[in-house]
Design a protein around this motif. Structure first.
Motif, PDB file in Angstrom:
ATOM      1  N   ASP A  91       0.859  -1.177   0.000  1.00  0.00           N
ATOM      2  CA  ASP A  91       0.000   0.000   0.000  1.00  0.00           C
ATOM      3  C   ASP A  91       0.900   1.233   0.000  1.00  0.00           C
ATOM      4  O   ASP A  91       1.777   1.355   0.849  1.00  0.00           O
ATOM      5  CB  ASP A  91      -0.893   0.033   1.241  1.00  0.00           C
ATOM      6  CG  ASP A  91      -1.911  -1.088   1.268  1.00  0.00           C
ATOM      7  OD1 ASP A  91      -2.066  -1.774   0.245  1.00  0.00           O
ATOM      8  OD2 ASP A  91      -2.547  -1.269   2.319  1.00  0.00           O
ATOM      9  N   SER A  92       0.661   2.122  -0.943  1.00  0.00           N
ATOM     10  CA  SER A  92       1.406   3.369  -1.041  1.00  0.00           C
ATOM     11  C   SER A  92       0.486   4.493  -0.561  1.00  0.00           C
ATOM     12  O   SER A  92      -0.444   4.879  -1.272  1.00  0.00           O
ATOM     13  CB  SER A  92       1.839   3.580  -2.495  1.00  0.00           C
ATOM     14  OG  SER A  92       2.578   4.757  -2.626  1.00  0.00           O
ATOM     15  N   PRO A  93       0.713   5.029   0.644  1.00  0.00           N
ATOM     16  CA  PRO A  93      -0.217   5.988   1.239  1.00  0.00           C
ATOM     17  C   PRO A  93      -0.357   7.269   0.440  1.00  0.00           C
ATOM     18  O   PRO A  93       0.620   7.780  -0.115  1.00  0.00           O
ATOM     19  CB  PRO A  93       0.389   6.295   2.601  1.00  0.00           C
ATOM     20  CG  PRO A  93       1.485   5.332   2.808  1.00  0.00           C
ATOM     21  CD  PRO A  93       1.865   4.773   1.494  1.00  0.00           C
ATOM     22  N   VAL A  94      -1.569   7.797   0.401  1.00  0.00           N
ATOM     23  CA  VAL A  94      -1.850   9.087  -0.217  1.00  0.00           C
ATOM     24  C   VAL A  94      -2.195  10.089   0.877  1.00  0.00           C
ATOM     25  O   VAL A  94      -1.575  11.143   0.993  1.00  0.00           O
ATOM     26  CB  VAL A  94      -3.006   8.987  -1.237  1.00  0.00           C
ATOM     27  CG1 VAL A  94      -3.410  10.361  -1.735  1.00  0.00           C
ATOM     28  CG2 VAL A  94      -2.633   8.073  -2.393  1.00  0.00           C
ATOM     29  N   ALA A  95      -3.199   9.776   1.692  1.00  0.00           N
ATOM     30  CA  ALA A  95      -3.656  10.705   2.721  1.00  0.00           C
ATOM     31  C   ALA A  95      -4.431   9.960   3.797  1.00  0.00           C
ATOM     32  O   ALA A  95      -4.909   8.851   3.577  1.00  0.00           O
ATOM     33  CB  ALA A  95      -4.544  11.778   2.101  1.00  0.00           C
ATOM     34  N   ARG A  96      -4.564  10.624   4.936  1.00  0.00           N
ATOM     35  CA  ARG A  96      -5.391  10.125   6.021  1.00  0.00           C
ATOM     36  C   ARG A  96      -6.347  11.253   6.401  1.00  0.00           C
ATOM     37  O   ARG A  96      -5.949  12.409   6.488  1.00  0.00           O
ATOM     38  CB  ARG A  96      -4.542   9.726   7.225  1.00  0.00           C
ATOM     39  CG  ARG A  96      -5.349   9.333   8.439  1.00  0.00           C
ATOM     40  CD  ARG A  96      -4.476   8.754   9.526  1.00  0.00           C
ATOM     41  NE  ARG A  96      -4.243   7.340   9.202  1.00  0.00           N
ATOM     42  CZ  ARG A  96      -3.525   6.517   9.935  1.00  0.00           C
ATOM     43  NH1 ARG A  96      -2.941   6.940  11.034  1.00  0.00           N
ATOM     44  NH2 ARG A  96      -3.386   5.261   9.569  1.00  0.00           N
ATOM     45  N   VAL A  97      -7.602  10.895   6.618  1.00  0.00           N
ATOM     46  CA  VAL A  97      -8.610  11.855   7.044  1.00  0.00           C
ATOM     47  C   VAL A  97      -9.290  11.261   8.274  1.00  0.00           C
ATOM     48  O   VAL A  97      -9.740  10.121   8.244  1.00  0.00           O
ATOM     49  CB  VAL A  97      -9.653  12.116   5.926  1.00  0.00           C
ATOM     50  CG1 VAL A  97     -10.605  13.211   6.346  1.00  0.00           C
ATOM     51  CG2 VAL A  97      -8.988  12.448   4.610  1.00  0.00           C
ATOM     52  N   ARG A  98      -9.324  12.043   9.342  1.00  0.00           N
ATOM     53  CA  ARG A  98      -9.911  11.569  10.597  1.00  0.00           C
ATOM     54  C   ARG A  98     -11.102  12.446  10.963  1.00  0.00           C
ATOM     55  O   ARG A  98     -10.993  13.666  10.977  1.00  0.00           O
ATOM     56  CB  ARG A  98      -8.875  11.600  11.703  1.00  0.00           C
ATOM     57  CG  ARG A  98      -9.402  11.084  13.026  1.00  0.00           C
ATOM     58  CD  ARG A  98      -8.314  10.969  14.061  1.00  0.00           C
ATOM     59  NE  ARG A  98      -7.435   9.866  13.677  1.00  0.00           N
ATOM     60  CZ  ARG A  98      -6.130   9.850  13.896  1.00  0.00           C
ATOM     61  NH1 ARG A  98      -5.538  10.851  14.484  1.00  0.00           N
ATOM     62  NH2 ARG A  98      -5.410   8.805  13.529  1.00  0.00           N
TER      63      ARG A  98
END
Length: 116
Positions: free
Chosen positions: A61-68
């Motif tokens: 998995d190549s991370p793009v973004a995290r939204v919480r």
């Protein structure tokens, strides 16, 4: 309490409409790279699944973004992954009032943090 199944379904449609429909890999690359999303509690991770550099038969998995989502404040916090492989608040635009705004900030990537 984490997102409900109905909320996940609604957010998945929002992500498709406002993000992946514009950021999906080209058709000729889709057998190698595909988009992904993961809901964990009140956190949403956006990533690409791609072959591992030294072992092309394996995927990572190549991370793009995290939204919480912060339910008590009804806001969405944005994070990006720095070179230290840790998630950091996206300071230029740290919060939004809805998921669509968060996806727009990520898509625009004004500072090259999400897509380089």
């Amino acid at each position: 309490m984490p997102f409900t199944e109905d909320e996940i379904a609604e957010y998945a449609l929002t992500i498709e409409k406002h993000f992946w429909s514009k950021r999906r890999p080209p058709v000729e690359m889709r057998d190698k790279i595909r988009e992904g999303q993961r809901f964990t509690g009140y956190t949403l991770d956006l990533f690409y699944v791609r072959p591992r550099w030294q072992h092309p038969g394996e995927t990572i998995d190549s991370p793009v973004a995290r939204v919480r989502y912060i339910k008590s404040r009804k806001i969405w916090q944005l994070y990006w992954m720095r070179a230290d492989l840790k998630w950091h608040r996206y300071i230029p635009h740290p919060v939004t009032t809805n998921l669509e705004q968060a996806l727009q900030v990520i898509d625009e990537d004004a500072n090259g943090c999400f897509f380089g």
